[in-house]
Design a protein around this motif. Sequence first.
Motif, PDB file in Angstrom:
ATOM      1  N   SER A 189       0.828  -1.209   0.000  1.00 54.83           N
ATOM      2  CA  SER A 189       0.000   0.000   0.000  1.00 54.83           C
ATOM      3  C   SER A 189       0.860   1.255   0.000  1.00 54.83           C
ATOM      4  CB  SER A 189      -0.911  -0.008   1.232  1.00 54.83           C
ATOM      5  OG  SER A 189      -0.160   0.090   2.422  1.00 54.83           O
ATOM      6  N   LEU A 190       2.027   1.201   0.662  1.00 61.01           N
ATOM      7  CA  LEU A 190       2.926   2.356   0.674  1.00 61.01           C
ATOM      8  C   LEU A 190       3.468   2.638  -0.716  1.00 61.01           C
ATOM      9  CD1 LEU A 190       4.600   4.435   2.340  1.00 61.01           C
ATOM     10  CD2 LEU A 190       6.339   2.663   2.577  1.00 61.01           C
ATOM     11  N   GLY A 191       3.944   1.589  -1.393  1.00 62.75           N
ATOM     12  CA  GLY A 191       4.522   1.793  -2.731  1.00 62.75           C
ATOM     13  C   GLY A 191       3.512   2.308  -3.732  1.00 62.75           C
ATOM     14  N   ILE A 192       2.314   1.735  -3.739  1.00 63.51           N
ATOM     15  CA  ILE A 192       1.296   2.157  -4.714  1.00 63.51           C
ATOM     16  C   ILE A 192       0.703   3.513  -4.331  1.00 63.51           C
ATOM     17  CG2 ILE A 192      -0.915   1.561  -5.764  1.00 63.51           C
ATOM     18  CD1 ILE A 192      -0.258  -1.378  -5.297  1.00 63.51           C
ATOM     19  N   GLY A 193       0.348   3.662  -3.065  1.00 62.95           N
ATOM     20  CA  GLY A 193      -0.359   4.869  -2.651  1.00 62.95           C
ATOM     21  C   GLY A 193       0.467   6.128  -2.753  1.00 62.95           C
ATOM     22  N   VAL A 194       1.757   6.053  -2.387  1.00 63.33           N
ATOM     23  CA  VAL A 194       2.601   7.254  -2.426  1.00 63.33           C
ATOM     24  C   VAL A 194       2.797   7.730  -3.864  1.00 63.33           C
ATOM     25  CG1 VAL A 194       4.934   8.107  -2.003  1.00 63.33           C
ATOM     26  CG2 VAL A 194       3.769   6.790  -0.242  1.00 63.33           C
ATOM     27  N   SER A 220     -15.978   1.945  -3.455  1.00 56.31           N
ATOM     28  CA  SER A 220     -17.362   1.464  -3.425  1.00 56.31           C
ATOM     29  C   SER A 220     -17.464  -0.057  -3.474  1.00 56.31           C
ATOM     30  CB  SER A 220     -18.144   2.059  -4.601  1.00 56.31           C
ATOM     31  OG  SER A 220     -17.619   1.591  -5.838  1.00 56.31           O
ATOM     32  N   LEU A 221     -16.378  -0.748  -3.861  1.00 58.37           N
ATOM     33  CA  LEU A 221     -16.416  -2.207  -3.946  1.00 58.37           C
ATOM     34  C   LEU A 221     -16.327  -2.816  -2.553  1.00 58.37           C
ATOM     35  CD1 LEU A 221     -14.029  -2.842  -6.988  1.00 58.37           C
ATOM     36  CD2 LEU A 221     -16.525  -2.808  -6.975  1.00 58.37           C
ATOM     37  N   PRO A 222     -17.193  -3.769  -2.217  1.00 56.65           N
ATOM     38  CA  PRO A 222     -17.114  -4.426  -0.902  1.00 56.65           C
ATOM     39  C   PRO A 222     -15.811  -5.218  -0.777  1.00 56.65           C
ATOM     40  CG  PRO A 222     -19.222  -4.874  -1.985  1.00 56.65           C
ATOM     41  CD  PRO A 222     -18.333  -4.244  -3.007  1.00 56.65           C
ATOM     42  N   PHE A 223     -15.086  -4.962   0.279  1.00 55.33           N
ATOM     43  CA  PHE A 223     -13.783  -5.605   0.458  1.00 55.33           C
ATOM     44  C   PHE A 223     -13.917  -7.119   0.592  1.00 55.33           C
ATOM     45  CE2 PHE A 223     -10.671  -7.216   3.608  1.00 55.33           C
ATOM     46  CZ  PHE A 223      -9.535  -7.113   2.835  1.00 55.33           C
ATOM     47  N   VAL A 224     -14.840  -7.582   1.419  1.00 52.29           N
ATOM     48  CA  VAL A 224     -14.995  -9.027   1.644  1.00 52.29           C
ATOM     49  C   VAL A 224     -15.430  -9.721   0.350  1.00 52.29           C
ATOM     50  CG1 VAL A 224     -16.242 -10.783   2.958  1.00 52.29           C
ATOM     51  CG2 VAL A 224     -15.507  -8.678   4.084  1.00 52.29           C
ATOM     52  N   PHE A 225     -16.316  -9.084  -0.401  1.00 51.29           N
ATOM     53  CA  PHE A 225     -16.751  -9.674  -1.673  1.00 51.29           C
ATOM     54  C   PHE A 225     -15.570  -9.818  -2.629  1.00 51.29           C
ATOM     55  CE2 PHE A 225     -18.206  -8.975  -6.063  1.00 51.29           C
ATOM     56  CZ  PHE A 225     -19.037 -10.074  -6.212  1.00 51.29           C
ATOM     57  N   LEU A 226     -14.705  -8.807  -2.682  1.00 49.19           N
ATOM     58  CA  LEU A 226     -13.519  -8.877  -3.537  1.00 49.19           C
ATOM     59  C   LEU A 226     -12.608 -10.019  -3.112  1.00 49.19           C
ATOM     60  CD1 LEU A 226     -11.731  -7.634  -5.765  1.00 49.19           C
ATOM     61  CD2 LEU A 226     -10.768  -6.124  -4.016  1.00 49.19           C
ATOM     62  N   VAL A 227     -12.422 -10.189  -1.815  1.00 51.97           N
ATOM     63  CA  VAL A 227     -11.564 -11.272  -1.321  1.00 51.97           C
ATOM     64  C   VAL A 227     -12.166 -12.627  -1.657  1.00 51.97           C
ATOM     65  CG1 VAL A 227     -10.603 -12.323   0.752  1.00 51.97           C
ATOM     66  CG2 VAL A 227     -10.582  -9.851   0.505  1.00 51.97           C
ATOM     67  N   VAL A 228     -13.487 -12.776  -1.484  1.00 56.33           N
ATOM     68  CA  VAL A 228     -14.139 -14.056  -1.779  1.00 56.33           C
ATOM     69  C   VAL A 228     -13.981 -14.412  -3.250  1.00 56.33           C
ATOM     70  CG1 VAL A 228     -16.374 -15.220  -1.899  1.00 56.33           C
ATOM     71  CG2 VAL A 228     -15.770 -13.894   0.119  1.00 56.33           C
ATOM     72  N   VAL A 229     -14.150 -13.439  -4.123  1.00 56.93           N
ATOM     73  CA  VAL A 229     -14.003 -13.691  -5.563  1.00 56.93           C
ATOM     74  C   VAL A 229     -12.582 -14.138  -5.886  1.00 56.93           C
ATOM     75  CG1 VAL A 229     -14.025 -12.609  -7.838  1.00 56.93           C
ATOM     76  CG2 VAL A 229     -15.866 -12.144  -6.213  1.00 56.93           C
ATOM     77  N   PHE A 242      -1.842 -11.018   1.462  1.00 51.04           N
ATOM     78  CA  PHE A 242      -1.223  -9.699   1.622  1.00 51.04           C
ATOM     79  C   PHE A 242      -1.324  -8.860   0.346  1.00 51.04           C
ATOM     80  CE2 PHE A 242       2.781 -11.524  -0.077  1.00 51.04           C
ATOM     81  CZ  PHE A 242       3.257 -10.467  -0.841  1.00 51.04           C
ATOM     82  N   LEU A 243      -1.405  -9.503  -0.828  1.00 52.19           N
ATOM     83  CA  LEU A 243      -1.595  -8.739  -2.056  1.00 52.19           C
ATOM     84  C   LEU A 243      -2.983  -8.101  -2.096  1.00 52.19           C
ATOM     85  CD1 LEU A 243       0.073 -10.947  -4.828  1.00 52.19           C
ATOM     86  CD2 LEU A 243       0.854  -8.751  -3.935  1.00 52.19           C
ATOM     87  N   VAL A 244      -4.001  -8.860  -1.689  1.00 52.06           N
ATOM     88  CA  VAL A 244      -5.364  -8.330  -1.695  1.00 52.06           C
ATOM     89  C   VAL A 244      -5.502  -7.187  -0.707  1.00 52.06           C
ATOM     90  CG1 VAL A 244      -7.751  -8.886  -1.139  1.00 52.06           C
ATOM     91  CG2 VAL A 244      -6.416 -10.449  -2.531  1.00 52.06           C
ATOM     92  N   ILE A 245      -4.996  -7.395   0.510  1.00 53.61           N
ATOM     93  CA  ILE A 245      -5.111  -6.346   1.530  1.00 53.61           C
ATOM     94  C   ILE A 245      -4.316  -5.111   1.114  1.00 53.61           C
ATOM     95  CG2 ILE A 245      -4.622  -5.756   3.923  1.00 53.61           C
ATOM     96  CD1 ILE A 245      -5.095  -8.653   4.648  1.00 53.61           C
ATOM     97  N   GLY A 246      -3.093  -5.321   0.606  1.00 48.37           N
ATOM     98  CA  GLY A 246      -2.281  -4.185   0.175  1.00 48.37           C
ATOM     99  C   GLY A 246      -2.889  -3.444  -0.996  1.00 48.37           C
ATOM    100  N   ALA A 247      -3.565  -4.194  -1.889  1.00 50.53           N
ATOM    101  CA  ALA A 247      -4.179  -3.564  -3.064  1.00 50.53           C
ATOM    102  C   ALA A 247      -5.401  -2.738  -2.701  1.00 50.53           C
ATOM    103  CB  ALA A 247      -4.569  -4.635  -4.077  1.00 50.53           C
ATOM    104  N   VAL A 248      -5.952  -2.948  -1.506  1.00 51.78           N
ATOM    105  CA  VAL A 248      -7.106  -2.164  -1.071  1.00 51.78           C
ATOM    106  C   VAL A 248      -6.679  -1.022  -0.145  1.00 51.78           C
ATOM    107  CG1 VAL A 248      -9.261  -2.258   0.239  1.00 51.78           C
ATOM    108  CG2 VAL A 248      -8.684  -4.104  -1.338  1.00 51.78           C
ATOM    109  N   GLU A 249      -5.689  -1.275   0.702  1.00 52.22           N
ATOM    110  CA  GLU A 249      -5.280  -0.285   1.694  1.00 52.22           C
ATOM    111  C   GLU A 249      -4.553   0.913   1.089  1.00 52.22           C
ATOM    112  OE1 GLU A 249      -5.950   0.036   4.971  1.00 52.22           O
ATOM    113  OE2 GLU A 249      -7.333  -1.595   4.518  1.00 52.22           O
ATOM    114  N   TRP A 250      -4.082   0.817  -0.160  1.00 47.46           N
ATOM    115  CA  TRP A 250      -3.362   1.944  -0.749  1.00 47.46           C
ATOM    116  C   TRP A 250      -4.291   3.122  -1.058  1.00 47.46           C
ATOM    117  CZ3 TRP A 250      -4.478   4.048  -5.511  1.00 47.46           C
ATOM    118  CH2 TRP A 250      -5.255   3.285  -6.378  1.00 47.46           C
ATOM    119  N   LEU A 251      -5.599   2.897  -1.032  1.00 43.47           N
ATOM    120  CA  LEU A 251      -6.529   3.973  -1.354  1.00 43.47           C
ATOM    121  C   LEU A 251      -6.429   5.108  -0.334  1.00 43.47           C
ATOM    122  CD1 LEU A 251      -9.621   1.755  -2.273  1.00 43.47           C
ATOM    123  CD2 LEU A 251      -7.944   2.777  -3.827  1.00 43.47           C
TER     124      LEU A 251
END
Length: 376
Positions: A189-194, A220-229, A242-251
Amino acid sequence: MTDIVQVPAISPETKGRSLFQLAALRFRRNRAAMAGCVMLALIALFSFVGPFFSPHSYDQVFPSYVSIGPSLEPRPDTSTLQEVMESVAARARVTLEDFKVEGEAFTATVSSEEPIDPRATRYFDRANEFEHTKVVATEDDGRRLKLEGQVDREYFPFGTDSNGRDLLVRVMLGGQISIAVGLLASLVSLGIGVVYGATSGYVGGRVDNVMMRFVEILYSLPFVFLVVVLVVFFGRSFILIFLVIGAVEWLDMARIVRGQTLALKRREFVGAAQALGLTDWQIIRRHIIPNTIGPVIVFVTVVVPKVILLESFLSFLGLGVQAPLTSWGALISEGANNIQSAPWLLIFPAIFFVVTLFSLNFVGDGLRDALDPKDR
């Protein structure tokens, strides 16, 4: 008469301190933050170094010690060895005539109506309580054997789980997974977000508008739904988590850096860099990003516990790491299901989880106070 001119003594030059040194000094004076650092260091040592000193592995199963409570006393209890030996003798289809325990050694006499195969000693070694069983004497044409062996003592300070695995080692492994996911996802999230936030804020105009609308769509996308998919398509794995969480936390990181960039791009040093002919990417890389490090570092200390909470939440739902691997969240989920019969399964991972989150929050508060420009 000659006037005596007094030359003032030259005082030694006062050594100045950089902004980083002043921030480090303020941070060291914060007792809560320093206590948090010490606790994080101890928990990291416990999680990553502790397994090297444990005689058990995280997936080792002890069928004789299923859901036993925490204790500093060795297992098995001497008073239960007689019953255990009779049970093993019944499985080996022999009759136990005599059994004695002296210290860590035992002697036993078994008999049968038919000659006993010496390989029957394997039944005794398969039990968790005994090891190195051997035949020392054969009597009555092989229908009676005298056995000797060692009592295998095991220690379970945190008790065992419902599968007979050492909870101490499981908590260590859970710390490794949770801390690693927290740090790696925060770095993603640090690398993408910054980079994303600095580019959006500095370029501005339509580019900034499009980039921020994209961020709002992802919000607007539900986080849990994205992880389940993603789990359905790619399966459960440590890397995916960690890729899924990092890809969401960079917002959140991108929006914070964008706000800092909007204030920085009007500063004099940015105008001087533009006058010198530096490109936009050079200005972003050399001037914008380095000047956002302070708020970013503070925000990272908030992201790490948040990521650990998210990973624990996913593990609690069964979407985390796969068995036999585990995390603090998975251990807490298992403990919650057995809280009435085995409360220690919940207590020990929850203690380490809560202490880690508190320590990270204290460190984050200390860094915020140390890097606050108003305190300089």
